[in-house]
Write an enzyme that holds these catalytic residues in place. Structure first.
Site, PDB file in Angstrom:
ATOM      1  CG  ASP A 115      -8.276  33.823  -3.144  1.00  7.03           C
ATOM      2  OD1 ASP A 115      -8.439  34.189  -4.324  1.00  7.03           O
ATOM      3  OD2 ASP A 115      -9.006  34.209  -2.205  1.00  7.03           O
TER       4      ASP A 115
ATOM      5  CE  LYS B 222      -6.260  39.989  -5.910  1.00  2.00           C
ATOM      6  NZ  LYS B 222      -7.534  39.343  -5.517  1.00  2.00           N
TER       7      LYS B 222
ATOM      8  CD  GLU C 130     -12.148  38.363  -3.048  1.00  2.00           C
ATOM      9  OE1 GLU C 130     -13.358  38.193  -2.752  1.00  2.00           O
ATOM     10  OE2 GLU C 130     -11.484  37.529  -3.687  1.00  2.00           O
TER      11      GLU C 130
ATOM     12  CD  GLU D  82     -12.977  38.440 -10.661  1.00  2.00           C
ATOM     13  OE1 GLU D  82     -12.222  38.592  -9.683  1.00  2.00           O
ATOM     14  OE2 GLU D  82     -13.307  37.321 -11.099  1.00  2.00           O
TER      15      GLU D  82
HETATM   16  O1  KIV Z   1      -7.355  34.875  -7.096  1.00  6.59           O
HETATM   17  C1  KIV Z   1      -7.158  35.389  -8.207  1.00  6.59           C
HETATM   18  O2  KIV Z   1      -6.556  34.803  -9.116  1.00  6.59           O
HETATM   19  C2  KIV Z   1      -7.676  36.726  -8.428  1.00  6.59           C
HETATM   20  C3  KIV Z   1      -7.838  37.158  -9.851  1.00  6.59           C
HETATM   21  C4  KIV Z   1      -9.094  36.579 -10.374  1.00  6.59           C
HETATM   22  C5  KIV Z   1      -7.793  38.634  -9.990  1.00  6.59           C
HETATM   23  O3  KIV Z   1      -8.030  37.398  -7.513  1.00  6.59           O
END
Ligand code: KIV
Length: 264
Positions: free
Chosen positions: A45, A113, A115, A182
């Site tokens: 994102d 993915k 968070e 991260e």
């Molecule tokens: O959105 C993204 O590009 C990410 C990376 C920073 C790992 O989550």
């Protein structure tokens, strides 16, 4: 040609073969990355910032993610493709299941993915029980940038570091098949990597992680403003995009990227 899968990625961790990951958002770059030997493409994102020019990732929608993921999938046929669930698209379990299913069925992602630590453990369990592979994202959480007070290194004190390790193990127990870590001290990156069996992909988390990811436009030197310490302009080194990507892949595989100067 079939795509790389989770079994191969787990084997890469077990055999200590580093995993090279980059973000991409369109078919052309997807093709270039695949040709250069990238193993995994993350449709992050981060597109909200590097493609749409917004101030953070928060305005990105599920529709945006489906659109860019489907473009990336069309441009490649071997890489493993992960798509981000954007801000608030997994605020409750039903929403998470519906939106993750759309990223997979309409976007063509192989994994989603999201968070967070403890707070998303149950959501991860519910997604995995329905056959949706999950990558969890720990450390600096860009979707929580306002709560964190900026893009800062996380896990610097002992209590935060221990919590992060506990979260990683809880996410693995809930069925997560991968972690993105991260912006944490390299020593903590190493501890988290050793504490779980699933691959840990670092971004500013030190060279001991099982693989590395960077935002494509950062590592090509295209992002305006100050580059994060953990990134590097590979295009400046090589003068051509395919060579820049190939150099990144080679440095990740040989564990020469990140160097001491690129970690915390
Ligand atoms: O959105 C993204 O590009 C990410 C990376 C920073 C790992 O989550």
């Amino acid at each position: 040609m079939s795509r790389l899968n989770l079994t191969s990625l787990r084997k890469m961790k077990a055999e200590q073969n580093k995993i090279a990951v980059l973000t991409a958002y369109d078919a052309s770059f997807s093709h270039v990355l695949e040709q250069a030997g990238v193993d995994v493409i993350l449709v992050g994102d981060s597109l909200g910032m590097v493609i749409q020019g917004k101030e953070s990732t928060l305005p990105v929608t599920v529709e945006d993610m489906i659109y860019h993921t489907s473009n990336v999938v069309r441009g490649s046929d071997k890489v493993f493709v992960i798509a981000d669930l954007p801000f608030m698209s997994y605020a409750n379990t039903d929403q998470a299941i519906q939106n993750a299913a759309r990223l997979m069925a309409q976007g063509g992602a192989q994994m989603v993915k999201l968070e967070g630590g403890q707070v998303v453990v149950d959501t991860v369990k519910q997604l995995v029980e329905r056959g949706i592979p999950v990558c969890a994202h720990l450390g600096l959480l860009p979707q929580s940038v306002h709560r964190l007070g900026g893009y800062r290194v996380q896990g610097r004190d002992d209590q935060q570091a221990q919590q992060l390790i506990t979260d990683a193990q809880a996410l693995q127990a809930a069925g997560a098949d991968m972690l993105v870590l991260e912006c944490v001290p390299a020593e903590l990156g190493s501890r988290v990597t050793a504490a779980v069996e699933i691959p840990v992909i670092g971004i500013g988390a030190g060279v001991e992680c099982d693989g590395q990811v960077l935002v494509l436009y950062d590592m090509l030197g295209l992002t305006p403003g100050r580059r994060p310490r953990f990134s590097h302009d590979f295009l400046a080194d090589t003068g051509a995009i395919p060579a820049a990507i190939a150099k990144y892949v080679s440095e990740v595989k040989s564990a020469t990227f990140p160097s001491q100067a690129q970690q915390y």
